[in-house]
Design a protein around this motif. Structure first.
Motif, PDB file in Angstrom:
ATOM      1  N   LYS A  11      26.304  -6.494  -7.823  1.00 36.11           N
ATOM      2  CA  LYS A  11      25.172  -5.809  -8.443  1.00 36.11           C
ATOM      3  C   LYS A  11      25.398  -4.293  -8.398  1.00 36.11           C
ATOM      4  O   LYS A  11      25.200  -3.587  -9.389  1.00 36.11           O
ATOM      5  N   VAL A  12      25.844  -3.819  -7.254  1.00 36.12           N
ATOM      6  CA  VAL A  12      26.094  -2.394  -7.089  1.00 36.12           C
ATOM      7  C   VAL A  12      27.287  -1.949  -7.946  1.00 36.12           C
ATOM      8  O   VAL A  12      27.218  -0.954  -8.681  1.00 36.12           O
ATOM      9  N   ALA A  13      28.365  -2.699  -7.855  1.00 30.33           N
ATOM     10  CA  ALA A  13      29.569  -2.322  -8.599  1.00 30.33           C
ATOM     11  C   ALA A  13      29.279  -2.280 -10.097  1.00 30.33           C
ATOM     12  O   ALA A  13      29.714  -1.358 -10.802  1.00 30.33           O
ATOM     13  N   MET A  17      21.309   6.358  -6.732  1.00 29.83           N
ATOM     14  CA  MET A  17      21.522   4.993  -6.240  1.00 29.83           C
ATOM     15  C   MET A  17      21.379   4.948  -4.724  1.00 29.83           C
ATOM     16  O   MET A  17      20.805   4.015  -4.170  1.00 29.83           O
ATOM     17  N   MET A  18      21.918   5.963  -4.078  1.00 33.70           N
ATOM     18  CA  MET A  18      21.835   6.012  -2.625  1.00 33.70           C
ATOM     19  C   MET A  18      20.388   6.085  -2.145  1.00 33.70           C
ATOM     20  O   MET A  18      20.033   5.511  -1.116  1.00 33.70           O
ATOM     21  N   LEU A  19      19.577   6.824  -2.879  1.00 30.69           N
ATOM     22  CA  LEU A  19      18.199   7.005  -2.438  1.00 30.69           C
ATOM     23  C   LEU A  19      17.325   5.813  -2.813  1.00 30.69           C
ATOM     24  O   LEU A  19      16.415   5.442  -2.070  1.00 30.69           O
ATOM     25  N   ASN A  20      17.591   5.198  -3.961  1.00 27.47           N
ATOM     26  CA  ASN A  20      16.698   4.147  -4.450  1.00 27.47           C
ATOM     27  C   ASN A  20      17.131   2.734  -4.060  1.00 27.47           C
ATOM     28  O   ASN A  20      16.297   1.858  -3.886  1.00 27.47           O
ATOM     29  N   ASP A  21      18.430   2.524  -3.970  1.00 26.43           N
ATOM     30  CA  ASP A  21      18.917   1.182  -3.631  1.00 26.43           C
ATOM     31  C   ASP A  21      19.796   1.274  -2.399  1.00 26.43           C
ATOM     32  O   ASP A  21      20.904   0.734  -2.375  1.00 26.43           O
ATOM     33  N   PHE A  22      19.281   1.947  -1.397  1.00 31.54           N
ATOM     34  CA  PHE A  22      20.100   2.264  -0.238  1.00 31.54           C
ATOM     35  C   PHE A  22      20.700   1.026   0.426  1.00 31.54           C
ATOM     36  O   PHE A  22      21.895   0.992   0.722  1.00 31.54           O
ATOM     37  N   LYS A  47      13.278  14.059   6.851  1.00 29.07           N
ATOM     38  CA  LYS A  47      12.118  14.935   7.055  1.00 29.07           C
ATOM     39  C   LYS A  47      12.471  16.395   6.795  1.00 29.07           C
ATOM     40  O   LYS A  47      11.640  17.196   6.425  1.00 29.07           O
ATOM     41  N   ASN A  48      13.737  16.742   7.032  1.00 29.58           N
ATOM     42  CA  ASN A  48      14.138  18.137   6.912  1.00 29.58           C
ATOM     43  C   ASN A  48      14.489  18.549   5.475  1.00 29.58           C
ATOM     44  O   ASN A  48      14.366  19.702   5.113  1.00 29.58           O
ATOM     45  N   ILE A  49      14.975  17.595   4.687  1.00 32.95           N
ATOM     46  CA  ILE A  49      15.498  17.946   3.367  1.00 32.95           C
ATOM     47  C   ILE A  49      14.853  17.077   2.305  1.00 32.95           C
ATOM     48  O   ILE A  49      14.835  15.855   2.428  1.00 32.95           O
ATOM     49  N   SER A  50      14.363  17.684   1.239  1.00 33.34           N
ATOM     50  CA  SER A  50      13.802  16.904   0.141  1.00 33.34           C
ATOM     51  C   SER A  50      14.934  16.343  -0.709  1.00 33.34           C
ATOM     52  O   SER A  50      16.045  16.870  -0.726  1.00 33.34           O
ATOM     53  N   ALA A  51      14.647  15.258  -1.413  1.00 32.62           N
ATOM     54  CA  ALA A  51      15.655  14.632  -2.254  1.00 32.62           C
ATOM     55  C   ALA A  51      16.143  15.595  -3.336  1.00 32.62           C
ATOM     56  O   ALA A  51      17.327  15.624  -3.672  1.00 32.62           O
ATOM     57  N   ALA A  52      15.226  16.399  -3.866  1.00 33.20           N
ATOM     58  CA  ALA A  52      15.609  17.331  -4.929  1.00 33.20           C
ATOM     59  C   ALA A  52      16.569  18.401  -4.408  1.00 33.20           C
ATOM     60  O   ALA A  52      17.591  18.699  -5.042  1.00 33.20           O
ATOM     61  N   THR A  53      16.229  18.973  -3.257  1.00 32.42           N
ATOM     62  CA  THR A  53      17.109  19.968  -2.646  1.00 32.42           C
ATOM     63  C   THR A  53      18.488  19.376  -2.387  1.00 32.42           C
ATOM     64  O   THR A  53      19.525  19.974  -2.700  1.00 32.42           O
ATOM     65  N   LEU A  54      18.462  18.202  -1.809  1.00 32.39           N
ATOM     66  CA  LEU A  54      19.709  17.520  -1.491  1.00 32.39           C
ATOM     67  C   LEU A  54      20.584  17.388  -2.725  1.00 32.39           C
ATOM     68  O   LEU A  54      21.770  17.752  -2.722  1.00 32.39           O
ATOM     69  N   GLU A  55      19.973  16.888  -3.786  1.00 31.77           N
ATOM     70  CA  GLU A  55      20.729  16.626  -5.005  1.00 31.77           C
ATOM     71  C   GLU A  55      21.281  17.927  -5.591  1.00 31.77           C
ATOM     72  O   GLU A  55      22.477  18.027  -5.873  1.00 31.77           O
ATOM     73  N   ASP A  56      20.423  18.905  -5.725  1.00 37.62           N
ATOM     74  CA  ASP A  56      20.862  20.168  -6.339  1.00 37.62           C
ATOM     75  C   ASP A  56      21.933  20.858  -5.505  1.00 37.62           C
ATOM     76  O   ASP A  56      22.948  21.331  -6.034  1.00 37.62           O
ATOM     77  N   ASP A  57      21.709  20.919  -4.196  1.00 42.49           N
ATOM     78  CA  ASP A  57      22.655  21.629  -3.344  1.00 42.49           C
ATOM     79  C   ASP A  57      24.000  20.917  -3.279  1.00 42.49           C
ATOM     80  O   ASP A  57      25.053  21.560  -3.230  1.00 42.49           O
ATOM     81  N   MET A  58      23.954  19.599  -3.272  1.00 36.53           N
ATOM     82  CA  MET A  58      25.226  18.882  -3.186  1.00 36.53           C
ATOM     83  C   MET A  58      26.009  19.026  -4.484  1.00 36.53           C
ATOM     84  O   MET A  58      27.230  19.235  -4.469  1.00 36.53           O
ATOM     85  N   VAL A  59      25.324  18.906  -5.602  1.00 33.48           N
ATOM     86  CA  VAL A  59      25.991  19.110  -6.887  1.00 33.48           C
ATOM     87  C   VAL A  59      26.630  20.490  -6.925  1.00 33.48           C
ATOM     88  O   VAL A  59      27.791  20.658  -7.321  1.00 33.48           O
ATOM     89  N   ASN A  60      25.873  21.464  -6.497  1.00 33.24           N
ATOM     90  CA  ASN A  60      26.363  22.835  -6.521  1.00 33.24           C
ATOM     91  C   ASN A  60      27.551  23.030  -5.580  1.00 33.24           C
ATOM     92  O   ASN A  60      28.525  23.693  -5.916  1.00 33.24           O
ATOM     93  N   HIS A  61      27.437  22.435  -4.416  1.00 33.58           N
ATOM     94  CA  HIS A  61      28.529  22.534  -3.442  1.00 33.58           C
ATOM     95  C   HIS A  61      29.809  21.943  -4.016  1.00 33.58           C
ATOM     96  O   HIS A  61      30.875  22.562  -3.973  1.00 33.58           O
TER      97      HIS A  61
END
Lengths: 196, 196
Positions: free
Chosen positions: B65-67, B98-103, B175-189
């Motif tokens: 299903k994941v693949a 996918m990581m956040l929704n179907d962890f 608790k420390n990081i919002s999903a949006a921050t995570l996504e944007d910062d990782m993409v940018n990194h």
DNA sequence: TAGCAAAACTAACACTTATTAGTTTTTTGG
DNA sequence: CCAAAAAACTAATAAGTGTTAGTTTTGCTA
């Protein structure tokens, strides 16, 4: 009949531990049986217990050997007078080196730690959390010093640690990429990105 | 006595599969027992076999299903007219989503696939290798078009896939990081690096 | 070479495992 | 409301688990 022959550098227990790392990596801790481990050594399963205390002790030894190596490297890195980007580069390179040189143990520590028993499980997790926290503080100090871009330090550390951890599946590409290229390009990617 | 109650959207088999994903994630495939799975559902173990074929079938369903989700997303991404960096950003964001929704399922697919039985194991690995290969080709075309820096495309893909895969251990920092921050910062990194 | 310690062996135990067989209960549809 | 189908149950099996006990073999040292 067959005797456990100690490697030139290492007791019989070390030989068992090293073979266990390979087996745990290949089959997973739970699926790996003591009978199978004994077979790879050329001995019957109960004979192992002349040298070790239990199966889970083998896992403990492997996990903490790895954790201690990373912790003590961070200790010494923190004490150098380098800039933050230089320290981060050193950390990344150390992670990559560990992955290439002690792959079996590192893989097991990364994947099978959840089968540790208490209190070792808690100790291990605390040690790892402490490592991450110190890494985050390092990134924070780099941002404050203007040496790093303003970004969430947690995410940066997460990204770096995840990237190097994923080197386990580089093993399949060994023929295509040299270790030196891998190390340089990954350091560069994580520090400077790939976009033009 | 207790009956397996199908969720509003999904057969009883789907309910079992979803609970299995949680259990496999928590304990590992080998350590997870059918008795334990049955208990979380409120039923005796043999009753499960009215709905599923075997324990390993559950693992197959989860892994493929994941693949399939990743493969079909790549299919559609390749067909857009975006630039290569835009496509890569879309891929990274899909992985994170996918990581956040179907962890549970993603975690199991990433960690427990080695317990798949043949021929499923080979199929799974082939599918994954195919995915990586197409990703590498995408990066290569971006380098040729001058949209990406000159770097080893294998290493770049390895770094990106490893980084997003590591999001599994972001769960602890929720608790420390919002999903949006995570996504944007990782993409940018991953696209632009963190060094100034 | 005798004796002692280390380390191998065999046999066994107490459990747990996924799965099957056979049976009973529950649900569904006419 | 009754029959048929679905899905639960109990009991059991065969295989595999880590580990212990007790014994025999091996290898070093005096």
């Amino acid at each position: 009949m067959a005797k456990i022959r100690p490697g030139k550098n290492g007791s019989k227990k070390d030989v068992i531990t090293q073979k266990a790392a390979v087996l745990f990596k290949t089959k997973g801790y739970s699926s790996a049986s003591m009978r199978e481990l004994a077979e790879t050594i050329g001995v019957e399963a109960p004979s192992l217990y002349n040298h070790i205390g239990s199966k889970s002790e083998l896992l403990q030894i492997i996990c903490f050997k790895v954790a201690d190596a990373f912790t003590s490297h961070l200790d010494s890195t923190e004490r150098t007078g380098e800039t933050v980007p230089e320290k981060i580069e050193a950390i990344i390179r150390f992670h990559i080196g560990m992955m290439l040189n002690d792959f079996d143990e590192v893989y097991v520590a990364n994947h099978e730690w959840k089968h540790l028993k208490e209190p070792y499980l808690s100790n291990f997790l605390n040690q790892r959390r402490g490592y991450e926290k110190r890494f985050v503080q390092l990134v924070e100090s780099g941002i404050e010093a203007g040496e790093l871009k303003k970004t969430d330090p947690y995410v940066a550390v997460l990204t770096i640690l995840s990237a190097v951890r994923g080197l386990e599946f580089w093993q399949h590409h060994k023929k295509n990429i040299s270790a030196a290229t891998l190390e340089d390009d990954m350091v560069n990617h994580l520090l400077n990105g790939i976009a033009k």
